[in-house]
Write a protein that holds these residues in place. Structure first.
Motif, PDB file in Angstrom:
ATOM      1  N   ASP A 193       0.857  -1.194   0.000  1.00  0.00           N
ATOM      2  CA  ASP A 193       0.000   0.000   0.000  1.00  0.00           C
ATOM      3  C   ASP A 193       0.889   1.238   0.000  1.00  0.00           C
ATOM      4  O   ASP A 193       1.777   1.369   0.852  1.00  0.00           O
ATOM      5  CB  ASP A 193      -0.910  -0.002   1.235  1.00  0.00           C
ATOM      6  N   ARG A 194       0.650   2.118  -0.954  1.00  0.00           N
ATOM      7  CA  ARG A 194       1.423   3.355  -1.105  1.00  0.00           C
ATOM      8  C   ARG A 194       2.925   3.065  -1.102  1.00  0.00           C
ATOM      9  O   ARG A 194       3.715   3.762  -0.476  1.00  0.00           O
ATOM     10  CB  ARG A 194       1.091   4.349   0.000  1.00  0.00           C
ATOM     11  N   LYS A 229       4.486   0.754   0.340  1.00  0.00           N
ATOM     12  CA  LYS A 229       5.025   0.104   1.544  1.00  0.00           C
ATOM     13  C   LYS A 229       4.542  -1.343   1.637  1.00  0.00           C
ATOM     14  O   LYS A 229       3.402  -1.654   1.277  1.00  0.00           O
ATOM     15  CB  LYS A 229       4.593   0.868   2.796  1.00  0.00           C
ATOM     16  N   GLY A 277      -1.230  -2.129   5.086  1.00  0.00           N
ATOM     17  CA  GLY A 277      -2.157  -1.003   5.004  1.00  0.00           C
ATOM     18  C   GLY A 277      -3.549  -1.476   4.662  1.00  0.00           C
ATOM     19  O   GLY A 277      -4.112  -2.338   5.333  1.00  0.00           O
ATOM     20  N   ARG A 278      -4.089  -0.947   3.553  1.00  0.00           N
ATOM     21  CA  ARG A 278      -5.459  -1.307   3.159  1.00  0.00           C
ATOM     22  C   ARG A 278      -5.518  -2.620   2.395  1.00  0.00           C
ATOM     23  O   ARG A 278      -6.580  -3.213   2.262  1.00  0.00           O
ATOM     24  CB  ARG A 278      -6.025  -0.207   2.238  1.00  0.00           C
ATOM     25  N   GLU A 296      -0.733  -0.666  10.189  1.00  0.00           N
ATOM     26  CA  GLU A 296      -0.482   0.717  10.604  1.00  0.00           C
ATOM     27  C   GLU A 296      -0.218   1.678   9.454  1.00  0.00           C
ATOM     28  O   GLU A 296      -0.359   2.898   9.615  1.00  0.00           O
ATOM     29  CB  GLU A 296       0.686   0.771  11.602  1.00  0.00           C
ATOM     30  N   GLU A 297       0.128   1.124   8.279  1.00  0.00           N
ATOM     31  CA  GLU A 297       0.411   2.013   7.145  1.00  0.00           C
ATOM     32  C   GLU A 297      -0.770   2.922   6.819  1.00  0.00           C
ATOM     33  O   GLU A 297      -0.573   4.031   6.305  1.00  0.00           O
ATOM     34  CB  GLU A 297       0.786   1.192   5.901  1.00  0.00           C
ATOM     35  N   VAL A 298      -2.009   2.475   7.141  1.00  0.00           N
ATOM     36  CA  VAL A 298      -3.164   3.331   6.829  1.00  0.00           C
ATOM     37  C   VAL A 298      -3.157   4.614   7.645  1.00  0.00           C
ATOM     38  O   VAL A 298      -3.804   5.592   7.277  1.00  0.00           O
ATOM     39  CB  VAL A 298      -4.521   2.600   7.059  1.00  0.00           C
ATOM     40  N   LEU A 311      -0.261   6.159   8.618  1.00  0.00           N
ATOM     41  CA  LEU A 311       1.050   6.823   8.549  1.00  0.00           C
ATOM     42  C   LEU A 311       1.267   7.616   7.268  1.00  0.00           C
ATOM     43  O   LEU A 311       2.351   8.156   7.057  1.00  0.00           O
ATOM     44  CB  LEU A 311       2.165   5.776   8.713  1.00  0.00           C
ATOM     45  N   GLU A 312       0.229   7.689   6.431  1.00  0.00           N
ATOM     46  CA  GLU A 312       0.373   8.485   5.216  1.00  0.00           C
ATOM     47  C   GLU A 312       0.654   9.939   5.604  1.00  0.00           C
ATOM     48  O   GLU A 312       0.069  10.476   6.534  1.00  0.00           O
ATOM     49  CB  GLU A 312      -0.916   8.415   4.384  1.00  0.00           C
TER      50      GLU A 312
END
Lengths: 342, 126
Positions: free
Chosen positions: A83-84, A86, A144-145, B106-108, B110-111
Protein backbone atom coordinates in the motif's frame (compact mmCIF):
# COMPACT_ATOMS: atom_id res chain seq x y z
CA UNK A 1 16.03 2.06 -18.57
CA UNK A 2 15.60 -1.55 -17.53
CA UNK A 3 12.00 -2.61 -16.94
CA UNK A 4 10.03 -5.52 -15.49
CA UNK A 5 7.17 -7.02 -17.48
CA UNK A 6 4.02 -7.66 -15.43
CA UNK A 7 0.30 -8.10 -15.94
CA UNK A 8 -1.94 -5.57 -14.19
CA UNK A 9 -5.66 -5.70 -13.45
CA UNK A 10 -6.14 -2.10 -12.44
CA UNK A 11 -8.45 -0.92 -9.69
CA UNK A 12 -11.73 0.17 -11.25
CA UNK A 13 -14.61 -1.46 -13.05
CA UNK A 14 -14.72 -4.32 -15.56
CA UNK A 15 -18.14 -5.51 -16.76
CA UNK A 16 -19.55 -3.26 -14.07
CA UNK A 17 -17.77 -5.37 -11.45
CA UNK A 18 -15.55 -3.49 -9.02
CA UNK A 19 -11.87 -4.36 -8.86
CA UNK A 20 -11.06 -3.13 -5.35
CA UNK A 21 -7.28 -2.76 -5.69
CA UNK A 22 -4.52 -3.10 -8.24
CA UNK A 23 -3.76 -6.77 -8.96
CA UNK A 24 -0.36 -7.70 -10.35
CA UNK A 25 0.77 -11.05 -11.76
CA UNK A 26 4.46 -11.65 -12.41
CA UNK A 27 6.21 -14.57 -14.06
CA UNK A 28 9.41 -15.35 -12.18
CA UNK A 29 11.14 -15.79 -15.54
CA UNK A 30 10.47 -12.11 -16.24
CA UNK A 31 12.05 -11.21 -12.91
CA UNK A 32 15.12 -13.22 -13.90
CA UNK A 33 15.12 -11.61 -17.35
CA UNK A 34 15.20 -8.19 -15.72
CA UNK A 35 18.29 -9.26 -13.79
CA UNK A 36 16.77 -8.65 -10.35
CA UNK A 37 15.56 -10.75 -7.44
CA UNK A 38 12.01 -11.17 -6.10
CA UNK A 39 12.53 -8.58 -3.38
CA UNK A 40 13.60 -5.88 -5.79
CA UNK A 41 10.80 -6.79 -8.19
CA UNK A 42 8.12 -6.57 -5.51
CA UNK A 43 9.43 -3.26 -4.17
CA UNK A 44 9.65 -1.81 -7.68
CA UNK A 45 6.04 -2.79 -8.43
CA UNK A 46 4.75 -1.50 -5.09
CA UNK A 47 6.63 1.77 -5.46
CA UNK A 48 5.61 2.36 -9.07
CA UNK A 49 1.90 1.71 -8.49
CA UNK A 50 1.87 3.54 -5.14
CA UNK A 51 -1.62 2.10 -4.55
CA UNK A 52 -3.17 -0.66 -2.48
CA UNK A 53 -2.19 -3.72 -4.49
CA UNK A 54 -1.74 -7.46 -4.39
CA UNK A 55 1.26 -8.99 -6.14
CA UNK A 56 1.53 -12.68 -7.08
CA UNK A 57 4.71 -14.28 -8.42
CA UNK A 58 4.27 -17.43 -10.54
CA UNK A 59 6.43 -20.35 -11.49
CA UNK A 60 4.99 -21.70 -14.73
CA UNK A 61 7.22 -24.77 -14.57
CA UNK A 62 5.64 -25.84 -11.29
CA UNK A 63 2.19 -27.28 -10.60
CA UNK A 64 -0.47 -26.53 -8.03
CA UNK A 65 -3.95 -27.67 -7.07
CA UNK A 66 -7.31 -25.97 -7.05
CA UNK A 67 -9.24 -25.95 -3.80
CA UNK A 68 -11.20 -29.00 -4.98
CA UNK A 69 -7.98 -30.90 -5.70
CA UNK A 70 -7.60 -30.53 -9.47
CA UNK A 71 -3.93 -30.32 -10.44
CA UNK A 72 -3.00 -27.59 -12.88
CA UNK A 73 0.15 -26.34 -14.57
CA UNK A 74 1.75 -23.26 -13.06
CA UNK A 75 1.79 -22.17 -9.42
CA UNK A 76 1.92 -19.05 -7.29
CA UNK A 77 5.15 -19.14 -5.31
CA UNK A 78 4.98 -15.85 -3.46
CA UNK A 79 2.26 -13.39 -2.49
CA UNK A 80 2.52 -9.79 -1.35
CA UNK A 81 0.22 -7.00 -0.23
CA UNK A 82 1.46 -3.43 -0.60
CA UNK A 83 0.00 0.00 0.00
CA UNK A 84 1.42 3.36 -1.11
CA UNK A 85 4.69 1.68 -1.89
CA UNK A 86 5.02 0.10 1.54
CA UNK A 87 5.10 -3.59 2.39
CA UNK A 88 4.42 -4.41 6.02
CA UNK A 89 7.60 -5.90 7.42
CA UNK A 90 5.85 -8.53 9.52
CA UNK A 91 2.73 -9.39 7.53
CA UNK A 92 3.21 -8.12 3.98
CA UNK A 93 4.77 -11.13 2.23
CA UNK A 94 4.63 -14.91 2.26
CA UNK A 95 6.24 -17.63 0.16
CA UNK A 96 4.48 -20.87 -0.65
CA UNK A 97 6.00 -24.13 0.54
CA UNK A 98 7.43 -26.55 -1.99
CA UNK A 99 5.90 -29.95 -1.30
CA UNK A 100 8.41 -32.80 -1.46
CA UNK A 101 7.30 -35.79 -3.52
CA UNK A 102 6.89 -39.08 -1.69
CA UNK A 103 4.76 -42.20 -1.84
CA UNK A 104 3.62 -41.35 1.71
CA UNK A 105 2.05 -38.06 0.66
CA UNK A 106 0.28 -39.79 -2.22
CA UNK A 107 -1.30 -42.16 0.30
CA UNK A 108 -2.43 -39.28 2.51
CA UNK A 109 -3.56 -37.03 -0.34
CA UNK A 110 -5.02 -39.31 -3.03
CA UNK A 111 -5.70 -36.44 -5.45
CA UNK A 112 -1.92 -36.24 -5.91
CA UNK A 113 -2.07 -39.33 -8.13
CA UNK A 114 -2.38 -36.63 -10.83
CA UNK A 115 1.11 -35.45 -9.87
CA UNK A 116 2.58 -38.91 -10.26
CA UNK A 117 0.81 -39.74 -13.49
CA UNK A 118 0.76 -36.45 -15.36
CA UNK A 119 3.43 -34.13 -13.96
CA UNK A 120 6.28 -36.28 -12.58
CA UNK A 121 9.30 -34.31 -11.45
CA UNK A 122 7.55 -30.95 -11.44
CA UNK A 123 7.68 -28.81 -8.30
CA UNK A 124 4.39 -28.60 -6.37
CA UNK A 125 3.33 -25.48 -4.44
CA UNK A 126 0.01 -24.78 -2.70
CA UNK A 127 0.00 -22.66 0.47
CA UNK A 128 2.72 -21.55 2.88
CA UNK A 129 4.30 -23.58 5.65
CA UNK A 130 2.85 -22.12 8.89
CA UNK A 131 6.31 -22.36 10.46
CA UNK A 132 7.51 -19.62 8.13
CA UNK A 133 4.89 -17.20 9.44
CA UNK A 134 5.66 -14.87 12.29
CA UNK A 135 2.44 -15.95 14.01
CA UNK A 136 -0.13 -18.48 12.87
CA UNK A 137 -2.45 -16.18 10.98
CA UNK A 138 -4.46 -17.47 8.06
CA UNK A 139 -2.73 -17.71 4.66
CA UNK A 140 -2.98 -13.96 4.32
CA UNK A 141 -0.67 -10.99 3.80
CA UNK A 142 -1.72 -7.47 4.68
CA UNK A 143 -0.11 -4.08 4.22
CA UNK A 144 -2.16 -1.00 5.00
CA UNK A 145 -5.46 -1.31 3.16
CA UNK A 146 -4.42 -4.18 0.90
CA UNK A 147 -5.02 -7.83 1.74
CA UNK A 148 -4.06 -10.86 -0.35
CA UNK A 149 -5.73 -13.90 1.12
CA UNK A 150 -6.16 -17.67 0.84
CA UNK A 151 -2.71 -18.11 -0.70
CA UNK A 152 -3.28 -15.32 -3.20
CA UNK A 153 -6.70 -16.31 -4.56
CA UNK A 154 -8.76 -13.53 -3.07
CA UNK A 155 -7.81 -9.91 -2.60
CA UNK A 156 -9.50 -7.05 -0.82
CA UNK A 157 -9.27 -3.48 0.34
CA UNK A 158 -9.92 -3.81 4.04
CA UNK A 159 -10.92 -0.17 4.45
CA UNK A 160 -13.54 -0.06 1.67
CA UNK A 161 -14.22 -3.74 2.48
CA UNK A 162 -14.57 -4.53 -1.24
CA UNK A 163 -13.20 -7.92 -2.32
CA UNK A 164 -12.55 -9.97 -5.44
CA UNK A 165 -12.15 -13.72 -5.89
CA UNK A 166 -9.32 -14.85 -8.14
CA UNK A 167 -9.39 -18.64 -8.57
CA UNK A 168 -6.03 -19.88 -9.75
CA UNK A 169 -7.02 -20.91 -13.28
CA UNK A 170 -8.27 -17.44 -14.14
CA UNK A 171 -5.02 -15.97 -12.81
CA UNK A 172 -3.03 -18.31 -15.01
CA UNK A 173 -4.94 -17.17 -18.11
CA UNK A 174 -4.42 -13.53 -17.18
CA UNK A 175 -0.70 -14.05 -16.61
CA UNK A 176 -0.29 -15.79 -19.95
CA UNK A 177 -2.75 -13.54 -21.80
CA UNK A 178 -4.47 -16.64 -23.15
CA UNK A 179 -8.09 -16.86 -24.28
CA UNK A 180 -11.05 -15.42 -22.44
CA UNK A 181 -11.76 -15.10 -18.75
CA UNK A 182 -15.16 -14.62 -17.17
CA UNK A 183 -15.67 -11.45 -15.15
CA UNK A 184 -18.80 -11.68 -13.04
CA UNK A 185 -20.18 -12.27 -9.59
CA UNK A 186 -19.10 -15.39 -7.74
CA UNK A 187 -22.70 -16.52 -7.30
CA UNK A 188 -24.28 -19.29 -5.27
CA UNK A 189 -22.73 -22.30 -7.04
CA UNK A 190 -19.09 -21.26 -6.68
CA UNK A 191 -19.85 -20.01 -3.20
CA UNK A 192 -20.80 -23.59 -2.34
CA UNK A 193 -18.03 -25.15 -4.45
CA UNK A 194 -15.11 -23.39 -2.80
CA UNK A 195 -16.01 -25.15 0.43
CA UNK A 196 -15.61 -28.61 -1.16
CA UNK A 197 -11.89 -28.80 -0.46
CA UNK A 198 -9.49 -31.74 -0.22
CA UNK A 199 -7.10 -32.72 2.56
CA UNK A 200 -3.73 -31.04 2.03
CA UNK A 201 -0.73 -30.37 4.21
CA UNK A 202 0.19 -26.71 3.63
CA UNK A 203 -2.91 -26.26 1.49
CA UNK A 204 -4.09 -23.11 -0.14
CA UNK A 205 -6.64 -22.41 2.59
CA UNK A 206 -5.88 -24.83 5.41
CA UNK A 207 -2.40 -25.62 6.74
CA UNK A 208 -3.34 -29.17 7.78
CA UNK A 209 -5.44 -31.95 6.30
CA UNK A 210 -8.52 -30.60 8.05
CA UNK A 211 -11.23 -31.43 5.50
CA UNK A 212 -11.25 -34.47 3.24
CA UNK A 213 -12.79 -34.88 -0.21
CA UNK A 214 -16.52 -35.45 0.21
CA UNK A 215 -16.74 -33.03 3.11
CA UNK A 216 -17.51 -29.33 3.23
CA UNK A 217 -15.29 -26.82 4.93
CA UNK A 218 -18.24 -24.44 5.08
CA UNK A 219 -20.61 -26.65 7.06
CA UNK A 220 -23.21 -23.93 7.03
CA UNK A 221 -26.13 -25.56 5.24
CA UNK A 222 -28.29 -23.27 3.14
CA UNK A 223 -26.15 -20.28 4.13
CA UNK A 224 -23.08 -21.57 2.25
CA UNK A 225 -24.45 -20.40 -1.11
CA UNK A 226 -24.72 -16.84 0.17
CA UNK A 227 -21.20 -16.52 1.59
CA UNK A 228 -19.43 -15.18 -1.50
CA UNK A 229 -22.47 -14.75 -3.75
CA UNK A 230 -22.18 -11.05 -4.51
CA UNK A 231 -18.41 -10.80 -4.56
CA UNK A 232 -16.87 -10.10 -7.99
CA UNK A 233 -14.65 -12.76 -9.48
CA UNK A 234 -12.42 -13.37 -12.45
CA UNK A 235 -12.41 -17.02 -13.44
CA UNK A 236 -11.12 -19.14 -16.27
CA UNK A 237 -13.01 -19.96 -19.41
CA UNK A 238 -15.14 -22.97 -18.38
CA UNK A 239 -13.57 -25.08 -21.11
CA UNK A 240 -10.18 -24.60 -19.45
CA UNK A 241 -11.65 -25.74 -16.13
CA UNK A 242 -13.40 -28.67 -17.81
CA UNK A 243 -10.14 -29.78 -19.45
CA UNK A 244 -8.28 -29.94 -16.16
CA UNK A 245 -11.18 -31.71 -14.41
CA UNK A 246 -11.26 -34.33 -17.18
CA UNK A 247 -7.49 -34.78 -16.75
CA UNK A 248 -8.07 -35.59 -13.08
CA UNK A 249 -10.89 -38.00 -13.96
CA UNK A 250 -8.71 -39.66 -16.63
CA UNK A 251 -6.02 -40.07 -13.96
CA UNK A 252 -8.46 -42.12 -11.88
CA UNK A 253 -9.50 -39.48 -9.34
CA UNK A 254 -12.95 -40.18 -7.88
CA UNK A 255 -15.05 -37.09 -7.13
CA UNK A 256 -16.17 -37.23 -3.52
CA UNK A 257 -13.27 -39.46 -2.49
CA UNK A 258 -10.04 -38.34 -4.17
CA UNK A 259 -11.06 -34.90 -5.42
CA UNK A 260 -13.60 -32.49 -4.01
CA UNK A 261 -17.33 -32.73 -4.61
CA UNK A 262 -17.72 -29.22 -5.99
CA UNK A 263 -20.58 -28.63 -8.43
CA UNK A 264 -18.10 -28.10 -11.29
CA UNK A 265 -16.31 -31.41 -10.64
CA UNK A 266 -19.55 -33.34 -10.23
CA UNK A 267 -21.15 -31.88 -13.36
CA UNK A 268 -18.11 -32.63 -15.51
CA UNK A 269 -17.92 -36.18 -14.13
CA UNK A 270 -21.62 -36.76 -14.81
CA UNK A 271 -21.40 -35.72 -18.47
CA UNK A 272 -18.00 -37.32 -19.02
CA UNK A 273 -19.40 -40.61 -17.76
CA UNK A 274 -16.77 -40.83 -15.03
CA UNK A 275 -17.40 -42.73 -11.78
CA UNK A 276 -18.14 -40.72 -8.63
CA UNK A 277 -18.18 -41.81 -5.00
CA UNK A 278 -21.50 -40.27 -4.09
CA UNK A 279 -21.78 -42.48 -1.00
CA UNK A 280 -18.71 -40.78 0.45
CA UNK A 281 -20.22 -37.30 0.24
CA UNK A 282 -21.12 -36.14 3.73
CA UNK A 283 -24.63 -35.12 4.68
CA UNK A 284 -23.54 -31.54 5.36
CA UNK A 285 -22.01 -31.36 1.87
CA UNK A 286 -25.18 -32.74 0.28
CA UNK A 287 -27.17 -30.10 2.10
CA UNK A 288 -25.07 -27.37 0.49
CA UNK A 289 -25.06 -29.02 -2.95
CA UNK A 290 -28.83 -29.47 -2.88
CA UNK A 291 -29.25 -25.80 -2.03
CA UNK A 292 -27.90 -25.02 -5.53
CA UNK A 293 -29.81 -27.78 -7.29
CA UNK A 294 -27.17 -30.55 -7.29
CA UNK A 295 -28.81 -33.62 -5.79
CA UNK A 296 -28.26 -37.34 -6.05
CA UNK A 297 -31.03 -37.85 -8.61
CA UNK A 298 -29.51 -35.19 -10.87
CA UNK A 299 -26.07 -36.77 -10.65
CA UNK A 300 -27.38 -40.32 -11.19
CA UNK A 301 -29.54 -39.31 -14.13
CA UNK A 302 -28.51 -41.36 -17.15
CA UNK A 303 -27.03 -39.17 -19.86
CA UNK A 304 -25.04 -40.12 -22.93
CA UNK A 305 -21.37 -39.65 -22.03
CA UNK A 306 -19.65 -36.90 -23.96
CA UNK A 307 -16.23 -37.12 -25.52
CA UNK A 308 -13.57 -34.66 -24.40
CA UNK A 309 -14.08 -32.36 -27.44
CA UNK A 310 -17.85 -32.50 -26.99
CA UNK A 311 -17.61 -31.61 -23.32
CA UNK A 312 -15.14 -28.80 -23.97
CA UNK A 313 -17.51 -27.36 -26.56
CA UNK A 314 -20.45 -27.48 -24.13
CA UNK A 315 -18.56 -26.48 -20.96
CA UNK A 316 -20.37 -23.15 -20.62
CA UNK A 317 -23.71 -24.93 -20.71
CA UNK A 318 -22.83 -27.89 -18.49
CA UNK A 319 -20.72 -26.32 -15.72
CA UNK A 320 -22.77 -24.08 -13.44
CA UNK A 321 -21.29 -21.08 -11.68
CA UNK A 322 -20.56 -17.36 -11.99
CA UNK A 323 -23.43 -14.93 -12.25
CA UNK A 324 -23.87 -11.90 -14.51
CA UNK A 325 -20.62 -12.88 -16.21
CA UNK A 326 -19.06 -11.57 -19.38
CA UNK A 327 -16.31 -13.33 -21.32
CA UNK A 328 -13.45 -10.95 -22.01
CA UNK A 329 -9.99 -11.50 -23.47
CA UNK A 330 -7.56 -12.22 -20.65
CA UNK A 331 -5.06 -9.88 -22.32
CA UNK A 332 -7.54 -7.01 -21.97
CA UNK A 333 -8.54 -7.78 -18.39
CA UNK A 334 -4.88 -8.01 -17.31
CA UNK A 335 -2.87 -5.52 -19.32
CA UNK A 336 0.82 -5.92 -20.02
CA UNK A 337 2.65 -3.19 -18.13
CA UNK A 338 6.31 -2.29 -17.81
CA UNK A 339 7.54 -1.43 -14.34
CA UNK A 340 10.58 0.87 -14.58
CA UNK A 341 13.59 -0.30 -12.62
CA UNK A 342 16.10 2.11 -11.21
CA UNK B 1 5.66 -2.21 38.61
CA UNK B 2 6.72 -3.58 35.24
CA UNK B 3 4.14 -6.34 35.29
CA UNK B 4 1.23 -4.30 36.55
CA UNK B 5 -1.64 -3.05 34.48
CA UNK B 6 -3.56 0.17 34.22
CA UNK B 7 -7.34 0.47 34.29
CA UNK B 8 -8.85 1.49 30.96
CA UNK B 9 -10.42 4.78 32.20
CA UNK B 10 -7.14 5.61 33.90
CA UNK B 11 -5.22 4.93 30.68
CA UNK B 12 -7.49 7.29 28.75
CA UNK B 13 -7.20 9.99 31.43
CA UNK B 14 -3.41 9.65 31.52
CA UNK B 15 -3.16 10.20 27.77
CA UNK B 16 -5.41 13.24 27.83
CA UNK B 17 -3.37 14.69 30.67
CA UNK B 18 -0.09 13.98 28.90
CA UNK B 19 -1.29 15.85 25.79
CA UNK B 20 -2.40 18.87 27.82
CA UNK B 21 0.62 18.97 30.07
CA UNK B 22 2.08 22.45 29.79
CA UNK B 23 0.01 23.27 26.69
CA UNK B 24 -3.72 22.99 27.50
CA UNK B 25 -4.66 24.53 24.18
CA UNK B 26 -3.51 21.48 22.23
CA UNK B 27 -6.28 19.15 21.10
CA UNK B 28 -6.18 15.42 21.73
CA UNK B 29 -8.20 12.56 20.24
CA UNK B 30 -8.13 8.84 20.95
CA UNK B 31 -9.50 6.20 18.54
CA UNK B 32 -9.67 2.45 18.61
CA UNK B 33 -10.78 1.70 22.15
CA UNK B 34 -14.44 2.60 21.69
CA UNK B 35 -15.60 -1.01 21.89
CA UNK B 36 -13.84 -1.73 25.17
CA UNK B 37 -15.89 -1.29 28.30
CA UNK B 38 -13.47 -2.78 30.77
CA UNK B 39 -9.84 -3.67 30.19
CA UNK B 40 -6.46 -3.63 31.82
CA UNK B 41 -3.70 -1.90 29.85
CA UNK B 42 -0.04 -2.95 30.02
CA UNK B 43 1.57 -0.52 32.46
CA UNK B 44 5.06 -0.62 31.00
CA UNK B 45 3.84 0.59 27.63
CA UNK B 46 1.31 2.95 29.20
CA UNK B 47 4.17 5.02 30.59
CA UNK B 48 6.06 5.02 27.32
CA UNK B 49 2.95 6.00 25.37
CA UNK B 50 2.26 8.82 27.84
CA UNK B 51 5.79 10.00 27.25
CA UNK B 52 5.34 9.88 23.47
CA UNK B 53 2.03 11.79 23.68
CA UNK B 54 3.68 14.49 25.79
CA UNK B 55 6.70 14.56 23.48
CA UNK B 56 4.65 15.15 20.35
CA UNK B 57 2.29 17.59 22.07
CA UNK B 58 5.25 19.69 23.18
CA UNK B 59 6.49 20.20 19.64
CA UNK B 60 5.87 23.73 18.37
CA UNK B 61 4.90 22.36 14.94
CA UNK B 62 2.15 20.14 16.41
CA UNK B 63 -1.34 21.57 16.96
CA UNK B 64 -3.15 18.39 17.97
CA UNK B 65 -2.29 14.82 18.85
CA UNK B 66 -4.14 11.70 17.73
CA UNK B 67 -3.65 8.42 19.56
CA UNK B 68 -4.83 5.43 17.56
CA UNK B 69 -4.96 1.90 18.96
CA UNK B 70 -5.23 -0.90 16.39
CA UNK B 71 -4.46 -4.62 16.34
CA UNK B 72 -0.79 -5.16 15.58
CA UNK B 73 -1.54 -8.60 14.19
CA UNK B 74 -3.85 -7.85 11.27
CA UNK B 75 -5.82 -11.07 11.55
CA UNK B 76 -7.33 -11.63 14.96
CA UNK B 77 -9.36 -14.66 15.95
CA UNK B 78 -12.27 -13.90 18.22
CA UNK B 79 -14.49 -16.18 20.22
CA UNK B 80 -18.14 -15.78 19.35
CA UNK B 81 -20.79 -16.70 21.89
CA UNK B 82 -24.32 -17.11 20.60
CA UNK B 83 -26.79 -17.33 23.45
CA UNK B 84 -30.45 -18.11 23.41
CA UNK B 85 -32.12 -16.31 26.28
CA UNK B 86 -35.34 -17.47 27.92
CA UNK B 87 -38.03 -15.17 29.27
CA UNK B 88 -36.68 -15.61 32.79
CA UNK B 89 -33.20 -14.55 31.69
CA UNK B 90 -31.70 -18.05 31.80
CA UNK B 91 -30.05 -19.52 28.70
CA UNK B 92 -31.34 -22.91 27.49
CA UNK B 93 -28.46 -23.15 24.98
CA UNK B 94 -25.35 -21.34 23.87
CA UNK B 95 -23.08 -22.00 20.88
CA UNK B 96 -19.43 -21.00 21.01
CA UNK B 97 -17.54 -20.49 17.75
CA UNK B 98 -14.76 -18.32 16.35
CA UNK B 99 -14.47 -15.68 13.67
CA UNK B 100 -11.31 -14.23 12.19
CA UNK B 101 -11.27 -10.49 11.62
CA UNK B 102 -8.93 -8.85 9.11
CA UNK B 103 -7.68 -5.37 9.96
CA UNK B 104 -5.58 -2.89 8.02
CA UNK B 105 -2.03 -2.49 9.26
CA UNK B 106 -0.48 0.72 10.60
CA UNK B 107 0.41 2.01 7.15
CA UNK B 108 -3.16 3.33 6.83
CA UNK B 109 -2.43 5.78 9.62
CA UNK B 110 1.05 6.82 8.55
CA UNK B 111 0.37 8.49 5.22
CA UNK B 112 1.89 11.98 5.12
CA UNK B 113 3.91 11.41 8.29
CA UNK B 114 7.27 13.00 7.51
CA UNK B 115 9.07 11.01 10.19
CA UNK B 116 8.04 7.69 11.71
CA UNK B 117 9.93 6.38 14.72
CA UNK B 118 8.96 2.77 15.31
CA UNK B 119 9.43 2.03 19.01
CA UNK B 120 7.66 -1.33 18.94
CA UNK B 121 9.47 -4.42 20.13
CA UNK B 122 9.69 -7.36 17.76
CA UNK B 123 6.59 -9.54 17.74
CA UNK B 124 6.79 -11.93 20.65
CA UNK B 125 8.51 -9.39 22.90
CA UNK B 126 6.81 -6.85 25.12
Amino acid sequence: MNALQVKLIAEGRINDKFIPLDIVFVDKRDIAAAGIDDDKAIRAIAGHLNSPCGINIFDLDAVTTTSDGIMIEGAIVEMTAADRGKINADFGRLSMARIPYSEEILALEPHLKQWKKRYPGRALYRGPNPATKIIPVHNVVISGRASNNNSATEMMNIVTMEEILLPILGQMQCLKGEGNVLVGNTGAVISVGIGMTVAEQFGRVFPTRQFKAGETAHGSGEYAKTLKKNIPCIVADKAVLAGYIMNALDDGCLPGRDIGCSPAVLCVAKHYGAPMDLDNIAGRAWEELESVGINRAFLEERVAPLSRPELLARADELIPGVEDARALPAAEVARAVEIPLA
Amino acid sequence: MRLMHTKLPEFIAKMKNAAKKGQPEKAFALRGLENLKSAKMQSLRTGRIEEAVAELASRPDVERVELIVMPRVPETMHTVVIKGIAADGSSPKAVVDVVNILHPTEEVELENCREVEDRRPAIGRH
